[in-house]
Design a protein around this motif. Structure first.
Motif, short mmCIF file in Angstrom:
data_model
loop_
_atom_site.label_atom_id
_atom_site.label_comp_id
_atom_site.label_asym_id
_atom_site.label_seq_id
_atom_site.Cartn_x
_atom_site.Cartn_y
_atom_site.Cartn_z
N ASP A 27 52.39 55.82 55.00
CA ASP A 27 53.25 54.70 54.60
C ASP A 27 52.71 53.92 53.40
N THR A 28 52.36 54.67 52.36
CA THR A 28 51.91 54.03 51.12
C THR A 28 53.13 53.49 50.37
N GLN A 29 53.11 52.21 50.06
CA GLN A 29 54.26 51.59 49.41
C GLN A 29 54.34 51.99 47.94
N ASP A 30 55.57 52.15 47.46
CA ASP A 30 55.83 52.57 46.08
C ASP A 30 56.57 51.45 45.35
N PRO A 31 55.88 50.72 44.43
CA PRO A 31 56.55 49.62 43.72
C PRO A 31 57.45 50.09 42.59
N GLN A 32 57.35 51.37 42.24
CA GLN A 32 58.13 51.99 41.17
C GLN A 32 57.78 51.39 39.81
N GLY A 33 58.32 52.00 38.76
CA GLY A 33 58.14 51.46 37.43
C GLY A 33 59.06 50.28 37.18
N LEU A 34 58.85 49.62 36.04
CA LEU A 34 59.64 48.46 35.68
C LEU A 34 60.31 48.67 34.32
N THR A 35 61.41 47.97 34.12
CA THR A 35 62.02 47.93 32.80
C THR A 35 61.23 46.95 31.92
N ARG A 36 61.51 46.97 30.63
CA ARG A 36 60.81 46.05 29.74
C ARG A 36 61.09 44.60 30.13
N PRO A 85 63.50 45.81 42.13
CA PRO A 85 64.38 45.37 43.23
C PRO A 85 64.79 46.52 44.15
N SER A 86 65.00 47.70 43.60
CA SER A 86 65.39 48.83 44.44
C SER A 86 64.26 49.27 45.35
N ALA A 87 63.00 49.11 44.90
CA ALA A 87 61.86 49.44 45.77
C ALA A 87 61.84 48.55 47.00
N LEU A 88 62.14 47.28 46.81
CA LEU A 88 62.17 46.36 47.94
C LEU A 88 63.38 46.61 48.83
N LEU A 89 64.53 46.91 48.21
CA LEU A 89 65.74 47.13 48.98
C LEU A 89 65.62 48.34 49.90
N PHE A 90 65.07 49.44 49.37
CA PHE A 90 64.99 50.69 50.14
C PHE A 90 63.63 50.86 50.82
N ASP A 91 62.71 49.90 50.61
CA ASP A 91 61.36 50.04 51.17
C ASP A 91 60.78 51.40 50.78
N THR A 92 60.77 51.70 49.50
CA THR A 92 60.27 52.98 49.01
C THR A 92 58.81 53.15 49.40
N ARG A 93 58.49 54.33 49.92
CA ARG A 93 57.16 54.58 50.46
C ARG A 93 56.92 56.08 50.57
N LYS A 94 55.68 56.42 50.80
CA LYS A 94 55.30 57.83 50.88
C LYS A 94 54.17 58.00 51.88
N SER A 95 54.28 59.01 52.73
CA SER A 95 53.21 59.39 53.64
C SER A 95 52.77 60.81 53.30
#
Length: 701
Positions: free
Chosen positions: A240-249, A261-271
């Protein structure tokens, strides 16, 4: 090494006594194994950097390979502040296009590949706390490792044997980061053993970037059947390593520490978890050596993406939840003959490398009803298999005491086979099979005019196939693999020199690599990214390093790389986000994405075997483009790191305590980019000022 004043006096003395016989200081006699036939560095016609002893020590948390590789010329190693994605490691401009994992660089731990047969690799399981040495091979000779070998990074763990010793290490730092490790090495009867374990956890510099990793590795060595058998084991778990994703400028400018925002909405993560076992048998028959390596393991990855439900309406969508099982296995068997040819030493290596990986891939929707970030309906079910069978031949002949020639050839055959088990009226059969083959020859010559100087030249060819991820989707939306993709073909050349005296040690290399059929993004929309061949590219430049003694216990280490990497012909490419078709022309001369034109490292060091230690390191990295079209660019950055420590030794053992500050001036910068990100989230900000406190101690040696 002498101090700088002593060096100057030595130079004057040499100038006054040129007619007298001299005994030059000998170059490092370190044996390198990256070329498979162990050779002294000064007799190797390739750029090879060896890190061992204190060179492996850092003032950070010790959890990333990037920490170890700072200052290695030709290497760009970046920690992404995102533990759900692997580090970014590229060599001479190869590997920067990877959005996750490591491409174009072959990775090994104790001889076991961490790069799969399709060319995709990862270093998350590397037992860095138990590393005895790390070798980095650059240039033409890397092609002898097969598919996708723009360079080679090989880690060797410490051996067991007498005397028995036990070691511990611990560190704590900013952003809720901490790490503990322990190891035990010794002998029980006729069995040498080395066992290590570590635990790492971080809250993360960015929001939604918490991570945890545990690993354990073991090495057992004993005599059997007239030879030596080494058993290797490694286990790794990162849940359950959290993925903050990249950002726009705009997001970077507003708050570089935020998650998308999409990382928080979908709780992006990886095990991810992996277990692997290996065995190496070695035996000598006089002037003939046999070495057989066999290994096998399994890696499981479960990852939640932020693919919106609207993009999964398409019947061709694979969903937004990845469930991947990847069993892998391989065999590398080789014979080495040492003979004399015309009364001069000749070494010949004949080997066979067989590797296989299977991917049981399932894709699910990442929503149920209106709830997102949860596993939903099945959308993909396929069995992918990739296999390579590569015989290889290498030889080294010492023509004279000062001249030697080395060469080799590897014949590669890589087969991709995909079997689709998810077929509906609107989702056709995506099964397919494709085979790539290539012959990779290389030859080099070394000249040692004195014991302090060594010069070399080498040329060769290499290749890189697409990975399963790049083959997965066709640009026309049809079923089956992307059979239109061709492998990249490289022609590499290198000219280099090394020198070592009591005063200065250094290396310099000029390199040139011409590639045809470079792989680039073709379209990217709705979670589906397709690739195409762009045409010819060139990577050429110069790299070097220098170690200069300034005074007693003081030393200055310098390294730098200048690299010109560009597309050499026009081709169509995507621009912007949600690209459905190439709409722009990329002109010849456009720089390759993710490749800085220049980078340099300067480290001022104080210390010796015991007592106080200190280091001040400055690093300058040039800006890069983040898209194939070159229309998005980052600025270069300069960082300053500092550390202080105390090294001690007594009858009980030895160790050190240290404190390190990374990004001492708290600069804002873009540490890495996600090339051609489909959502325009190209930027991964680097961390601000970070403090680490650590202690290491070893009993028994």
């Amino acid at each position: 090494m002498r101090s700088l004043p002593g060096c100057l006096l030595a130079v004057v003395g040499v100038a006054q006594a040129q007619s007298a016989p001299s005994t030059p200081v000998q170059l490092d006699r370190v044996q390198v194994i990256a070329t498979r036939a162990p050779r002294a560095v000064d007799r190797t016609p390739a750029a090879v950097s060896v890190l061992d002893g204190s060179a492996l020590e850092t003032a950070g948390n010790g959890a990333t390979l990037a920490e170890k590789l700072v200052g290695v010329p030709g290497v760009l190693a970046r920690t992404r502040q995102n533990w759900a994605q692997d580090e970014q490691i590229s060599i001479r401009g190869f590997g920067t296009r990877a959005s996750f994992g490591i491409r174009s660089v072959r990775l090994y731990v104790d001889g076991i590949p961490a790069t799969m047969p399709d060319g995709q690799g990862q270093v998350s399981h590397f037992p860095l706390g138990d590393a005895q040495r790390i070798e980095v091979l650059r240039g033409p000779f890397a092609a002898l490792y097969g598919n996708g070998a723009g360079g080679v990074v090989q880690l060797t763990t410490a051996d067991g044997g007498e005397p028995d010793r036990v070691g511990v290490d611990a560190s704590i730092g900013s952003f809720d980061t901490w790490r503990v490790g322990a190891n035990a090495r010794g002998a029980m009867g006729n069995v040498d053993y080395a066992i290590g374990a570590s635990h790492f956890a971080a809250g993360g510099w960015r929001d939604h970037s918490r991570s945890r990793r545990e690993s354990i590795d073991a090495k057992l060595r004993f005599d059997v059947a007239g030879g030596e058998l080494t058993l290797l084991g490694n286990a790794f778990d990162s849940p359950d390593t959290q993925d903050p994703q990249g950002l726009t400028r705009a997001q970077v400018d507003a708050d570089p520490r935020q998650a998308s925002p999409s990382a928080l909405l979908f709780d992006t993560r990886k095990s991810a978890r992996q277990v692997q076992l290996g065995a190496v048998f070695e035996r000598s028959f006089g002037a003939t050596d046999l070495r057989v390596l066999g290994y096998g393991g399994q890696r499981h990855v479960e990852q939640v993406l932020s693919t919106p439900p609207s993009a999964q309406v398409s019947p061709l969508s694979a969903g937004g939840w990845i469930d991947l099982d990847s069993p892998f296995a391989g065999l590398d068997a080789r014979m080495t003959w040492r003979r004399d040819l015309a009364a001069r030493p000749l070494d010949v290596v004949l080997g066979l490398d067989v590797e296989q990986q299977r991917q049981d891939r399932r894709g699910y929707e990442n929503f149920v009803g209106t709830q997102v970030g949860v596993r939903g309906a099945l959308r993909q079910d396929q069995r992918d298999r990739v296999r390579n069978v590569d015989p290889y031949l290498q030889a080294t002949w010492d023509l004279t005491p000062t001249w030697s020639v080395s060469g080799g050839v590897r014949a590669s055959r890589v087969t991709f086979d995909s079997r689709d088990a998810y077929i509906t009226a609107r989702n056709p059969d995506d099964s397919g099979r494709v085979t790539y083959s290539a012959t990779s020859p290389v030859i080099g010559v070394t000249w040692r005019p004195s014991n302090a100087w060594s010069m070399y030249a080498s040329v060769g060819r290499g290749f890189e196939t697409p990975t399963f991820n790049e083959l997965g989707y066709r640009s026309d939306g049809g079923s089956g693999l992307n059979f239109a993709l061709r492998p990249m073909r490289m022609r590499n050349a290198e000219l280099g020199a090394r020198w070592a005296t009591d005063c200065v040690r250094g290396e310099l290399a000029l390199f040139d690599s011409d590639t045809r059929d470079e792989l680039v993004v073709n379209t990217s929309v709705g979670g589906r990214t397709t690739f195409r061949n762009a045409g010819p590219t060139r990577r050429r430049g110069v790299e070097g390093s220098l170690a200069i003694p300034l005074a007693e216990r003081w030393r200055l280490d310098l390294s730098g790389t200048w690299l010109d990497a560009e597309f050499r012909s026009d081709f169509p490419a995507c621009t912007g986000t949600g690209c459905r078709a190439p709409v722009a022309t990329v002109p010849a001369g456009t720089p390759l994405p993710g490749v800085p034109r220049s980078q340099a490292v300067a480290a001022l060091r104080y210390g010796g075997d015991t007592g106080w230690q200190a280091q001040l390191t400055g690093q300058r990295v040039g800006g890069v483009t983040a898209t194939t079209a070159g229309d998005v660019r980052t600025e270069g950055y300069t960082l300053l790191d500092a550390s202080v420590g105390y090294r001690m030794r007594n009858d009980a053992g030895h160790g050190r305590v240290f404190a390190g500050i990374a990004n001492l001036l708290d600069r804002d910068y873009i540490g890495s980019v996600i090339v051609n990100d489909a959502n325009g989230r190209y930027f991964e900000p680097g961390a601000g000022r970070a403090l680490t406190l650590g202690v290491e101690w070893s009993w028994g040696d």
